[in-house]
Design a protein around this motif. Structure first.
Motif, PDB file in Angstrom:
ATOM      1  N   UNK A 260       0.858  -1.133   0.096  1.00 46.52           N
ATOM      2  CA  UNK A 260       0.027  -0.049   0.115  1.00 46.52           C
ATOM      3  C   UNK A 260       0.794   1.051  -0.092  1.00 46.52           C
ATOM      4  N   UNK A 261       1.781   1.354   0.862  1.00 47.66           N
ATOM      5  CA  UNK A 261       2.881   2.613   0.804  1.00 47.66           C
ATOM      6  C   UNK A 261       4.087   1.901   1.638  1.00 47.66           C
TER       7      UNK A 261
ATOM      8  N   UNK B  29      -7.311  -0.466   2.828  1.00 50.69           N
ATOM      9  CA  UNK B  29      -6.599   0.438   3.577  1.00 50.69           C
ATOM     10  C   UNK B  29      -6.147   1.650   2.715  1.00 50.69           C
ATOM     11  N   UNK B  30      -6.024   2.883   3.212  1.00 51.93           N
ATOM     12  CA  UNK B  30      -5.897   3.996   2.478  1.00 51.93           C
ATOM     13  C   UNK B  30      -4.507   4.320   2.566  1.00 51.93           C
TER      14      UNK B  30
ATOM     15  N   UNK C  47       5.019  11.452   5.284  1.00 53.20           N
ATOM     16  CA  UNK C  47       4.980  12.473   6.540  1.00 53.20           C
ATOM     17  C   UNK C  47       3.643  12.103   7.380  1.00 53.20           C
ATOM     18  N   UNK C  48       2.917  11.147   6.787  1.00 55.76           N
ATOM     19  CA  UNK C  48       1.514  10.845   7.557  1.00 55.76           C
ATOM     20  C   UNK C  48       1.646   9.660   8.361  1.00 55.76           C
ATOM     21  N   UNK C  49       2.801   8.945   8.395  1.00 54.75           N
ATOM     22  CA  UNK C  49       3.072   7.583   9.131  1.00 54.75           C
ATOM     23  C   UNK C  49       3.305   8.257  10.707  1.00 54.75           C
TER      24      UNK C  49
ATOM     25  N   UNK D 251      -3.446   1.501  13.098  1.00 55.96           N
ATOM     26  CA  UNK D 251      -4.495   1.686  12.040  1.00 55.96           C
ATOM     27  C   UNK D 251      -3.905   1.207  10.736  1.00 55.96           C
ATOM     28  N   UNK D 252      -2.547   1.212  10.627  1.00 51.55           N
ATOM     29  CA  UNK D 252      -1.964   0.838   9.224  1.00 51.55           C
ATOM     30  C   UNK D 252      -1.477  -0.617   9.323  1.00 51.55           C
ATOM     31  N   UNK D 253      -1.511  -1.191  10.367  1.00 51.19           N
ATOM     32  CA  UNK D 253      -1.091  -2.608  10.243  1.00 51.19           C
ATOM     33  C   UNK D 253      -2.415  -3.698   9.718  1.00 51.19           C
ATOM     34  N   UNK D 254      -2.121  -4.322   8.978  1.00 54.13           N
ATOM     35  CA  UNK D 254      -3.204  -5.004   8.258  1.00 54.13           C
ATOM     36  C   UNK D 254      -3.679  -6.464   9.126  1.00 54.13           C
TER      37      UNK D 254
END
Length: 769
Positions: free
Chosen positions: A363-364, A684-685, A690-692, A700-703
């Protein structure tokens, strides 16, 4: 341009060799192919250029299936005639045959264009079809087609021009369009034997004429017959065949299926002698035992990529799930079940293999797992409530030994660690620079091990006599003395070499080893970079690091050395060490006043009994980490590696010791990584660097690969409300009701964590007697 003649003297190239030659040329960037074939088949099939460029084939003497499964962007021009199956399963290519096309031309074509400049044989155009997402396939024939043409046609456009075909009763052959259910066939001339129960013949309308007129020039130009335009565009000579609609087709009398099966077909059913048939009609959508697949909630069955890659097996996805649920203390304590060094190793010096294969990278960027360990530095676990009365000795107070001691104490055993150095910590204390591993972090984590009840005795040198005493006075022994003997290759002048491990130990003790202005470091791993940084700290003006292979150090460590002015050279092969520096195998001199080697270490096993199994200087344990009855080993004594490897081995050895003390056998658990295709990252978006967030807020980012994050998506998406959620001692659990579930697979398709899967239904259905 790629040109090839497939006949060399009396030798004919095989189809396989020809296709491999074409593929090789394509891989090298060729886009134009001139092929003097000799009947080889499948020329110009499913090919694509690595950069997406169009491909063009000029073919003579083609065999069967020229252009089969041809893809968009490919054009094939066949000089003369071609054998059967021209454009079979065409998926988008442009295929031109300037002569006859043989039987089954355009058979099963689904896209693209096929032009035949002569006649086409039996069953040409049969099973043509059209996917509405793509342009309809087009099939043009200059003359006529053979029998059974356009049989079971389901879509697309066919054009039979009827040129030079006046002698035939039908330009469409015999029994054309049988079973036709879609598409359209334009023809010029006479046609007989067309299936009246499936189709009807109509005159052209203006839309039909516009299509034929607009396409005629391209067709005639491609086959080299532009002079025929005026002859072929008298639209009064043209007609079209289209399939009957459902309402137009003849209907049979509606018969009750139960009556038919029990009376008209075979009384009692065709299999009544071997099975009990209830004659129920099973619908396309079923529940219960009749489902072909069933959903299975496999929470925790597979390891997430982070857990799988971590040799200490830390389940980081579970830590993030706990943080997501607000169970912060529990999340920080969880890591201590796997390692007593979350701050020293995970959060400081570990290469963080957990982040290398993180699904979030699709994703990123990876979830911030490594820094998460820093939040567990000051967390404690309770002591074991029940003591076993067993005493275990651990020889060696490094990462492996202290991890084994920590785990054994948590299991209720009395543990004593014997460490030869003045301080515990092994290479973490003695070798790794304080700049990379803060001393206060390591001191806090070793203090926590002591607080768990582990006795650490420092300054204890263990020899054979001491080892015998330790073995006799303890119920089990763990050998974890690490690897502290620097490897030195016996080059001429090797006596001038300074051992890198001793050099780093001296620096960490606060000493200032004497070095020259120019320093050469042999070995470009992380230890080599530590040596280089240490040399600059002692006043070196120039440090040159050399290696025989690509440097194994982390990029950030090499970048640091280069920032200090260091040079990294590879491949460099040493021939001799002199007072001026190093002479390489090719005769060059690398100038240096001091040469330090850091190419790895081996363990010192001089204290161990001679009966212990040894291979290549290291202990060779059984699968349960034992090397003799009651004696186990872990860490660099097995194979020198990373600190996280030693931690993982120390934990496994402790579990093996615990099983031994209980009179049980021990087999390490094999980890299975969750298949990548099971996760749905669309949930997931994407964010920018810079947003991490900080690691403790990155949940919230962990899948949460392989572990349910309790997102309720399956619960809300099930069209039959078949999924239920309950909360028990282990948290939320999900289940599917077989009496409601229709096996649609939406739960498995939408689950972002890959927890749901669809499996074949193994429930037996009573049918046979």
């Amino acid at each position: 341009m790629f040109k090839i003649n497939t006949i060399d003297g009396n030798t004919r190239m095989s189809t396989q060799d020809l296709l491999e030659s074409i593929n090789q040329a394509l891989a090298e960037g060729e886009t134009e192919f001139h092929i003097e074939a000799s009947g080889q088949h499948d020329i110009g099939g499913p090919l694509w250029h690595p950069e997406g460029k169009p491909l063009k084939f000029y073919v003579k003497n083609a065999g069967q299936r020229v252009g089969s499964m041809c893809l968009p962007g490919t054009e094939i021009i066949v000089e003369g005639s071609a054998s059967a199956d021209v454009g079979w399963l065409n998926a988008g290519g442009r295929i031109v045959v300037k002569g006859d096309g043989g039987d089954t031309a355009a058979h099963c074509a689904a896209a693209g264009t096929i032009y035949i400049g002569g006649r086409a044989g039996t069953r040409s155009g049969s099973l043509m079809k059209h996917d509405p997402l793509y342009e309809a396939p087009e099939f043009w024939v200059l003359k006529n087609v053979g029998s059974f043409a356009f049989e079971f046609m389901g879509g697309g456009i066919a054009v039979v021009c009827g040129y030079d075909s006046e002698q035939f009763e039908s330009v469409l052959g015999d029994r054309a369009c049988t079973g036709m259910v879609g598409g359209i066939v334009y023809f010029r001339g006479k046609a007989k034997g067309i299936s009246a129960k499936d189709t009807k013949i109509l005159p052209l309308n203006q839309e039909d004429i516009a299509y034929l007129d607009g396409k005629m020039d391209d067709f005639l130009g491609a086959i080299g017959r532009p002079e025929l335009r005026s002859q072929l565009t008298d639209w009064s000579e043209w007609q079209k065949v289209v399939p009957l609609s459902y309402d137009e087709r003849p209907k049979k009398a509606n018969t009750d299926i139960y009556s038919f099966r029990t009376q008209a077909w075979v009384p009692g059913g065709i299999f009544s002698d071997v099975c009990d048939d209830d004659f129920a009609v099973i619908g396309a959508i079923t529940t219960g035992a009749l489902r072909r697949r069933i959903p299975v909630w496999e929470n925790g069955k597979y390891s997430a990529p982070c857990e799988f890659n971590c040799t200490a097996s830390v389940p980081s996805q579970q830590r993030f799930n706990l943080l997501r649920d607000g169970k912060i203390d529990e999340a920080y304590r969880l890591v201590l079940e796997y390692t007593p060094f979350p701050g020293s190793v995970c959060g400081a010096v570990c290469p963080n293999l957990c982040m290398d294969d993180c699904t979030r990278k699709k994703v990123d960027i990876s979830a911030q797992i490594g820094k998460l360990g820093q939040y567990s530095i000051n967390v404690d676990l309770p002591k074991a409530e029940v003591k076993t009365g067993k005493h275990v000795a651990v020889i060696g107070g490094g990462a492996a030994g202290l991890t084994a001691a920590w785990q054994l104490a948590r299991l209720g055993h009395e543990v004593t660690v014997f460490e030869a150095d003045a301080k515990a910590g092994g290479k973490m204390e003695q070798v790794i620079p304080r700049s990379r591993l803060p001393q206060e972090t390591l001191a806090r984590e070793i203090a926590r091990i002591r607080e768990m009840g582990v006795t650490i005795k420092t300054g204890v040198h263990v020899d054979k006599e001491k080892f015998a005493w330790i073995r006799d006075s303890h119920d089990a022994v763990v050998i974890a003395t690490g690897a502290h003997v620097t490897r030195v290759i016996n080059w001429p002048g090797h006596e001038r070499i300074v051992k890198g491990l001793e050099f780093l130990k001296a620096i960490n003790r606060g000493e200032r080893p004497a070095i020259g202005r120019r320093v050469i470091v042999i070995g470009c791993g992380n230890s080599g970079m530590d040596v280089a940084v240490g040399a600059y700290g002692l006043g070196a003006e120039q440090v040159t690091c050399i290696d025989v292979q690509r440097p194994a150090a982390f990029d950030k460590e090499m970048a640091h050395v280069k920032e200090l002015g260091g040079e990294i050279l590879w491949p460099v092969f040493t021939k001799e060490i002199t007072a001026e520096g190093i002479i390489t195998q090719d005769g060059q001199l690398i100038k240096g006043d001091t040469v330090i080697i850091a190419i790895g270490e081996t363990p010192d096993l001089s204290f161990a009994p001679d009966s212990l199994p040894v291979e290549r200087g290291c202990l060779k344990p059984a699968t349960d980490y034992s090397v003799a009855q009651g004696i186990f080993t872990a860490g660099d004594t097995i194979r020198p590696g990373r600190l996280v490897d030693a931690i993982g081995a120390g934990r496994e050895a402790a579990l093996a010791v615990d099983a031994y003390l209980k009179g049980q056998s021990y087999t390490p658990v094999q980890k299975n990584k969750i298949p990548a295709g099971r996760m749905s990252t669309a949930y997931f978006k994407k964010c920018h660097s810079c947003d991490v967030p900080e690691a403790n807020n990155d949940y919230t980012r962990c899948i949460s690969c392989g572990t349910c994050r309790d997102c309720h998506m399956c619960l809300k998406s099930c069209p039959e409300n078949a999924i239920t959620r309950t909360v028990g001692a282990n948290g939320a659990e999900y289940a599917s009701d077989p009496d409601k579930c229709i096996a649609c697979g939406i739960c498995a398709g939408i689950c972002p964590c890959g927890v749901w899967t669809m499996e074949p239904n193994a429930e037996p259905v009573k049918f046979y007697r």
